[in-house]
Design a protein around this motif. Structure first.
Motif, PDB file in Angstrom:
ATOM      1  N   PHE A 399     -53.114  -1.549  19.562  1.00  0.00           N
ATOM      2  CA  PHE A 399     -54.325  -2.303  19.218  1.00  0.00           C
ATOM      3  C   PHE A 399     -54.094  -3.217  18.023  1.00  0.00           C
ATOM      4  O   PHE A 399     -54.938  -3.339  17.135  1.00  0.00           O
ATOM      5  N   SER A 400     -52.915  -3.845  18.000  1.00  0.00           N
ATOM      6  CA  SER A 400     -52.585  -4.833  16.972  1.00  0.00           C
ATOM      7  C   SER A 400     -52.624  -4.264  15.568  1.00  0.00           C
ATOM      8  O   SER A 400     -52.911  -4.958  14.606  1.00  0.00           O
ATOM      9  N   TRP A 401     -52.310  -2.999  15.455  1.00  0.00           N
ATOM     10  CA  TRP A 401     -52.122  -2.425  14.113  1.00  0.00           C
ATOM     11  C   TRP A 401     -50.797  -2.987  13.640  1.00  0.00           C
ATOM     12  O   TRP A 401     -49.745  -2.423  13.871  1.00  0.00           O
ATOM     13  N   ASP A 402     -50.846  -4.159  13.024  1.00  0.00           N
ATOM     14  CA  ASP A 402     -49.674  -5.000  12.833  1.00  0.00           C
ATOM     15  C   ASP A 402     -48.773  -4.451  11.738  1.00  0.00           C
ATOM     16  O   ASP A 402     -49.143  -4.408  10.571  1.00  0.00           O
ATOM     17  N   LEU A 403     -47.567  -4.052  12.113  1.00  0.00           N
ATOM     18  CA  LEU A 403     -46.624  -3.453  11.180  1.00  0.00           C
ATOM     19  C   LEU A 403     -45.347  -4.281  11.160  1.00  0.00           C
ATOM     20  O   LEU A 403     -44.744  -4.531  12.203  1.00  0.00           O
ATOM     21  N   VAL A 404     -44.952  -4.700   9.972  1.00  0.00           N
ATOM     22  CA  VAL A 404     -43.711  -5.452   9.798  1.00  0.00           C
ATOM     23  C   VAL A 404     -42.668  -4.499   9.232  1.00  0.00           C
ATOM     24  O   VAL A 404     -42.919  -3.787   8.258  1.00  0.00           O
ATOM     25  N   VAL A 405     -41.490  -4.483   9.851  1.00  0.00           N
ATOM     26  CA  VAL A 405     -40.385  -3.638   9.391  1.00  0.00           C
ATOM     27  C   VAL A 405     -39.341  -4.540   8.757  1.00  0.00           C
ATOM     28  O   VAL A 405     -38.946  -5.564   9.341  1.00  0.00           O
ATOM     29  N   CYS A 406     -38.877  -4.172   7.569  1.00  0.00           N
ATOM     30  CA  CYS A 406     -37.915  -4.995   6.836  1.00  0.00           C
ATOM     31  C   CYS A 406     -36.674  -4.185   6.485  1.00  0.00           C
ATOM     32  O   CYS A 406     -36.775  -3.014   6.100  1.00  0.00           O
ATOM     33  N   TYR A 407     -35.514  -4.820   6.637  1.00  0.00           N
ATOM     34  CA  TYR A 407     -34.257  -4.226   6.167  1.00  0.00           C
ATOM     35  C   TYR A 407     -33.668  -5.158   5.117  1.00  0.00           C
ATOM     36  O   TYR A 407     -33.452  -6.346   5.367  1.00  0.00           O
ATOM     37  N   SER A 408     -33.401  -4.610   3.933  1.00  0.00           N
ATOM     38  CA  SER A 408     -32.826  -5.399   2.847  1.00  0.00           C
ATOM     39  C   SER A 408     -32.232  -4.458   1.814  1.00  0.00           C
ATOM     40  O   SER A 408     -32.839  -3.436   1.463  1.00  0.00           O
ATOM     41  N   ASN A 409     -31.009  -4.780   1.371  1.00  0.00           N
ATOM     42  CA  ASN A 409     -30.336  -3.992   0.331  1.00  0.00           C
ATOM     43  C   ASN A 409     -30.259  -2.508   0.695  1.00  0.00           C
ATOM     44  O   ASN A 409     -30.532  -1.633  -0.118  1.00  0.00           O
ATOM     45  N   ARG A 410     -29.895  -2.248   1.927  1.00  0.00           N
ATOM     46  CA  ARG A 410     -29.724  -0.883   2.428  1.00  0.00           C
ATOM     47  C   ARG A 410     -31.027  -0.084   2.452  1.00  0.00           C
ATOM     48  O   ARG A 410     -31.004   1.149   2.444  1.00  0.00           O
ATOM     49  N   ARG A 411     -32.149  -0.776   2.482  1.00  0.00           N
ATOM     50  CA  ARG A 411     -33.435  -0.089   2.497  1.00  0.00           C
ATOM     51  C   ARG A 411     -34.289  -0.582   3.659  1.00  0.00           C
ATOM     52  O   ARG A 411     -34.257  -1.763   4.009  1.00  0.00           O
ATOM     53  N   VAL A 412     -35.071   0.351   4.221  1.00  0.00           N
ATOM     54  CA  VAL A 412     -36.011   0.019   5.288  1.00  0.00           C
ATOM     55  C   VAL A 412     -37.418   0.240   4.752  1.00  0.00           C
ATOM     56  O   VAL A 412     -37.732   1.315   4.223  1.00  0.00           O
ATOM     57  N   THR A 413     -38.255  -0.774   4.893  1.00  0.00           N
ATOM     58  CA  THR A 413     -39.633  -0.678   4.412  1.00  0.00           C
ATOM     59  C   THR A 413     -40.592  -1.073   5.517  1.00  0.00           C
ATOM     60  O   THR A 413     -40.260  -1.856   6.418  1.00  0.00           O
ATOM     61  N   PHE A 414     -41.796  -0.516   5.455  1.00  0.00           N
ATOM     62  CA  PHE A 414     -42.897  -0.894   6.333  1.00  0.00           C
ATOM     63  C   PHE A 414     -43.889  -1.708   5.520  1.00  0.00           C
ATOM     64  O   PHE A 414     -44.174  -1.377   4.362  1.00  0.00           O
ATOM     65  N   ARG A 415     -44.425  -2.761   6.142  1.00  0.00           N
ATOM     66  CA  ARG A 415     -45.449  -3.562   5.473  1.00  0.00           C
ATOM     67  C   ARG A 415     -46.556  -3.866   6.468  1.00  0.00           C
ATOM     68  O   ARG A 415     -46.297  -4.183   7.631  1.00  0.00           O
ATOM     69  N   ARG A 416     -47.797  -3.784   5.988  1.00  0.00           N
ATOM     70  CA  ARG A 416     -48.978  -4.019   6.818  1.00  0.00           C
ATOM     71  C   ARG A 416     -49.522  -5.406   6.524  1.00  0.00           C
ATOM     72  O   ARG A 416     -49.740  -5.767   5.374  1.00  0.00           O
ATOM     73  N   SER A 417     -49.720  -6.215   7.587  1.00  0.00           N
ATOM     74  CA  SER A 417     -50.235  -7.564   7.378  1.00  0.00           C
ATOM     75  C   SER A 417     -51.090  -7.963   8.556  1.00  0.00           C
ATOM     76  O   SER A 417     -50.744  -7.692   9.710  1.00  0.00           O
ATOM     77  N   ALA A 418     -52.201  -8.642   8.266  1.00  0.00           N
ATOM     78  CA  ALA A 418     -53.053  -9.179   9.334  1.00  0.00           C
ATOM     79  C   ALA A 418     -52.985 -10.692   9.375  1.00  0.00           C
ATOM     80  O   ALA A 418     -53.685 -11.323  10.156  1.00  0.00           O
ATOM     81  N   LEU A 419     -52.155 -11.300   8.527  1.00  0.00           N
ATOM     82  CA  LEU A 419     -52.069 -12.752   8.494  1.00  0.00           C
ATOM     83  C   LEU A 419     -51.397 -13.252   9.773  1.00  0.00           C
ATOM     84  O   LEU A 419     -50.406 -12.690  10.243  1.00  0.00           O
ATOM     85  N   ASN A 420     -51.938 -14.339  10.326  1.00  0.00           N
ATOM     86  CA  ASN A 420     -51.381 -14.956  11.532  1.00  0.00           C
ATOM     87  C   ASN A 420     -51.219 -13.944  12.666  1.00  0.00           C
ATOM     88  O   ASN A 420     -50.258 -14.007  13.429  1.00  0.00           O
ATOM     89  N   ASN A 421     -52.170 -13.038  12.731  1.00  0.00           N
ATOM     90  CA  ASN A 421     -52.114 -12.026  13.800  1.00  0.00           C
ATOM     91  C   ASN A 421     -52.321 -12.708  15.150  1.00  0.00           C
ATOM     92  O   ASN A 421     -53.366 -13.306  15.383  1.00  0.00           O
ATOM     93  N   PRO A 422     -51.340 -12.652  16.049  1.00  0.00           N
ATOM     94  CA  PRO A 422     -51.477 -13.362  17.317  1.00  0.00           C
ATOM     95  C   PRO A 422     -52.339 -12.642  18.337  1.00  0.00           C
ATOM     96  O   PRO A 422     -52.651 -13.200  19.379  1.00  0.00           O
ATOM     97  N   HIS A 423     -52.722 -11.397  18.069  1.00  0.00           N
ATOM     98  CA  HIS A 423     -53.379 -10.614  19.115  1.00  0.00           C
ATOM     99  C   HIS A 423     -54.887 -10.811  19.142  1.00  0.00           C
ATOM    100  O   HIS A 423     -55.505 -10.697  20.187  1.00  0.00           O
ATOM    101  N   GLY A 424     -55.503 -11.068  17.992  1.00  0.00           N
ATOM    102  CA  GLY A 424     -56.910 -11.408  17.953  1.00  0.00           C
ATOM    103  C   GLY A 424     -57.857 -10.263  18.196  1.00  0.00           C
ATOM    104  O   GLY A 424     -59.013 -10.483  18.498  1.00  0.00           O
ATOM    105  N   LEU A 425     -57.419  -9.037  18.096  1.00  0.00           N
ATOM    106  CA  LEU A 425     -58.306  -7.901  18.283  1.00  0.00           C
ATOM    107  C   LEU A 425     -58.903  -7.500  16.947  1.00  0.00           C
ATOM    108  O   LEU A 425     -58.215  -7.430  15.940  1.00  0.00           O
TER     109      LEU A 425
END
Length: 500
Positions: A399-425
Motif C-alpha cells: 500500500f505504498s508504504w514507501d521505503l528507500v534502502v541505502c547502501y553506503s560506507n558498508r552500512r545499510v539504512t532504511f529511510r521513509r519518504s512520501a516525496l514524489n510517491n508514484p503510487h498515489g494511495l
C-alpha cells in the motif's frame, strides 16, 4: 621388526593350514617373502595398514579432478596394497560381487563393521571361503566397491567429486566410518551447481545431516542468483517445494521473480530436451504455455493433467505480494497458469486490507510472531555489485508504504519518504504504519559457497517522514562483492492511540 611387519606376520600366522589350501607351506613361505620385502621398503615404526583418510582442502576456484597428484610418504601402505589387495597374495577369503572377484583377507576385512559382524557371528558366511555379495543400493557400482575394499589396505583414497556418491553408498553399506567421513569432507569442499542436488539426496540417504543442511542452504542462496538458470533443470519437485516455502529463500528483487523462475523451471521439467541459449529460456517458455493455453481453451495450466504435478510447488507462492503490482497482475492473468480459484480470495483479502489501511482510524495492537514471517512475509532483495553508494526501492511495497534502502560506507539504512510517491494511495501518508522485518546480507564465492552472512533480529520498524534507521553494519567484515541484501517484511496495521 617394525609395527607393520608384526601386523603382517600376525595376519599370515592367523591363517590355519586348511585355509591356505593345497600347497599351503609354499604359500606361507611366499607370504613371508612379501613381509620381508615390505619391511625393507618401510621405515622404522611405519604406519599400520589403516590410519584413516587424508583431509584435503580444495582451492575455491578449482575442481578436485584438476588437482595435481599429492606427494606420497614412502611407507609400506603402497606395497601392502599392491601385494595383498591387487595381487591377492595369501588370500583366505574370496569376495564376489557385480561380476568381479577380489581375493582378500579376513583380518583386513574385519576393519569393516559389515564384515566384522559377518565373520564373528552365527552367519553361515563366517566359515565360507567364497562370499557372494548382493548390492542393495543402485548407487553402488564395481568401481566404488573396488575403491572401498581397497581402502582397507591403504592409508588414503583419492576420491573425485564425480565419484563421491557411489563411494559414499558403498562405504555406508560396508560401515566404513572413516571413508564416510572423508566423503563428507569432499562434499563440503566441492558443492557447486553440478553437484549440489546429488549431494543433497546422498547426504539424506546415508546419514550426513550436516551436509544435507549445507546443500539446502546453498540452494536457498543460489536459486535466484545468476546461477539459477543453470541450476533449475537439476531441481526435483520435492526440493523445489522445500525451497519455495522457505522464508530464507534469497529472492532477488520481488516475489514476482519467484513466479518467473518457477515458470522456467516447470517448462524445463516438461521439456527436458530443451537446448538453447539461457537468454531465450523465458521467451520459449512463454510461447509454449501460450500455445498450451490456446489448445486447452483457456483452462489454467495447473488444472490440467500435465500441470497438476506442480500444484504443491506453486501453492507456496506468496500471491498477495504479486497481485498488488499492476504489471505483475497482468502477467499472471495473461499466462493463465494459476487457477482463478487461487487468485480470487487473494484479491479480496488485499482489497479489504487496503480499505482498512485507508478508512479505519485504529485497530487493536498486532502481536508479531516469528511464525508470521515464515508463512506471510514479503520476500525481496537486491544485489550490490561494488563498493559504492547506491539506493533502491522495492516497488509496490504494501500500500505504498514507501521505503528507500541505502547502501553506503558498508552500512545499510532504511529511510521513509512520501516525496514524489508514484503510487498515489492515501495510505502512504499514514505515518503511524509499521512493518516487521528481518534483514540478511550474504556474500558468495565463485562456486556459490557462503563467504559472509549477517542476519538481523526480527524487528518492528516505525519511521516518520524522512526518518532514517541504520539496520546493518559491515565495517569490520571482510566483504566480497557482490553482496546480496535480502529482506522479509510483514505490514502491521496501525495501533489504536489513547486519544481515539
Amino acid at each position: 621388526m617394525g609395527a607393520l611387519t608384526s601386523r603382517l606376520l600376525g595376519l599370515w600366522r592367523a591363517q590355519a593350514p586348511e585355509q591356505l589350501g593345497a600347497g599351503g607351506e609354499e604359500q606361507e613361505a611366499g607370504a613371508m617373502a612379501v613381509v620381508e620385502e615390505v619391511e625393507e621398503e618401510s621405515g622404522e615404526g611405519g604406519p599400520t595398514p589403516r590410519q584413516g583418510g587424508v583431509k584435503r582442502k580444495a582451492h575455491s576456484g578449482r575442481r578436485h579432478e584438476q588437482e595435481p597428484p599429492r606427494k606420497r610418504t614412502k611407507h609400506s601402505s603402497g606395497s601392502v596394497y599392491q601385494a595383498l589387495f591387487l595381487r591377492g597374495e595369501g588370500s583366505d577369503v574370496q569376495i564376489r560381487a557385480l561380476g568381479n572377484v577380489w581375493n582378500l583377507h579376513r583380518t583386513y576385512l574385519c576393519q569393516s563393521g559389515y564384515f566384522a559382524s559377518m565373520f564373528s557371528g552365527a552367519w553361515r558366511e563366517s566359515t565360507m571361503n567364497t562370499i557372494e555379495l548382493q548390492m542393495p543400493d543402485d548407487n553402488i557400482d564395481r568401481e566404488a566397491l573396488h575403491d572401498a575394499l581397497g581402502s582397507l589396505y591403504r592409508d588414503y583414497v583419492l576420491i573425485q567429486p564425480s565419484r563421491v556418491v557411489p563411494i559414499l553408498a558403498t562405504a555406508s553399506m560396508l560401515q566404513l566410518d572413516e571413508l564416510i567421513q572423508q566423503c563428507g569432507e569432499i562434499m563440503e569442499e566441492t558443492v557447486c551447481v553440478q553437484t549440489v542436488c546429488s549431494y543433497y539426496y546422498a547426504a539424506g540417504s546415508y546419514g550426513l545431516p550436516n551436509i544435507r543442511t549445507m546443500c539446502f542452504q546453498w540452494l536457498l542462496h543460489n536459486l535466484m542468483t545468476h546461477r539459477g538458470d543453470e541450476l533449475i533443470p537439476e531441481i526435483s519437485l520435492d526440493i523445489m517445494e522445500e525451497l519455495i516455502v522457505s522464508s530464507e529463500l534469497l529472492v532477488i528483487e520481488v516475489e514476482m521473480d519467484v513466479y518467473t523462475m518457477l515458470k522456467k523451471w516447470m517448462y524445463l521439467q516438461l521439456q527436458p530436451t530443451w537446448r538453447g541459449p539461457r537468454r531465450a529460456l523465458l521467451s520459449d517458455a512463454n510461447l509454449w504455455f501460450a500455445r498450451s493455453k490456446r489448445e486447452l481453451d483457456g483452462t489454467p495450466f495447473l488444472e490440467t493433467p500435465q500441470g497438476r504435478a506442480f500444484v504443491p510447488v506453486f501453492q507456496h507462492l506468496r500471491l498477495a505480494y504479486i497481485v498488488c503490482d499492476l504489471p505483475s497482475a497482468r502477467i499472471i492473468d495473461q499466462d493463465a497458469l494459476i487457477p482463478a480459484t487461487w487468485l480470487t480470495p487473494v484479491y479480496k483479502e488485499q482489497w479489504l486490507a487496503l480499505l482498512k489501511a485507508e478508512q479505519t482510524r485504529g485497530l487493536p495492537p498486532t502481536e508479531v510472531h516469528v511464525s508470521n514471517f515464515q508463512r506471510n512475509s514479503m520476500r525481496c532483495g537486491h544485489q550490490v555489485h561494488r563498493e559504492e553508494p547506491c539506493s533502491w526501492r522495492w516497488a509496490g511495497f504494501h500500500f505504498s508504504w514507501d521505503l528507500v534502502v541505502c547502501y553506503s560506507n558498508r552500512r545499510v539504512t532504511f529511510r521513509r519518504s512520501a516525496l514524489n510517491n508514484p503510487h498515489g494511495l492515501g495510505a502512504s501518508l499514514l505515518w503511524q504504519g509499521k512493518v516487521a522485518f528481518r534483514l540478511c546480507l550474504v556474500s558468495l564465492d565463485r562456486a556459490g559457497r557462503t563467504v559472509l552472512r549477517q542476519d538481523t533480529e526480527y524487528q518492528v520498524l516505525s519511521l516518520g517522514k524522512d526518518e532514517e534507521l541504520e539496520v546493518a553494519n559491515l565495517e569490520n567484515q571482510d566483504v566480497v562483492f557482490p553482496i546480496y541484501v535480502a529482506c522479509n517484511f510483514v505490514y502491521l496495521p496501525r495501533e489504536r492511540s489513547c486519544q481515539e
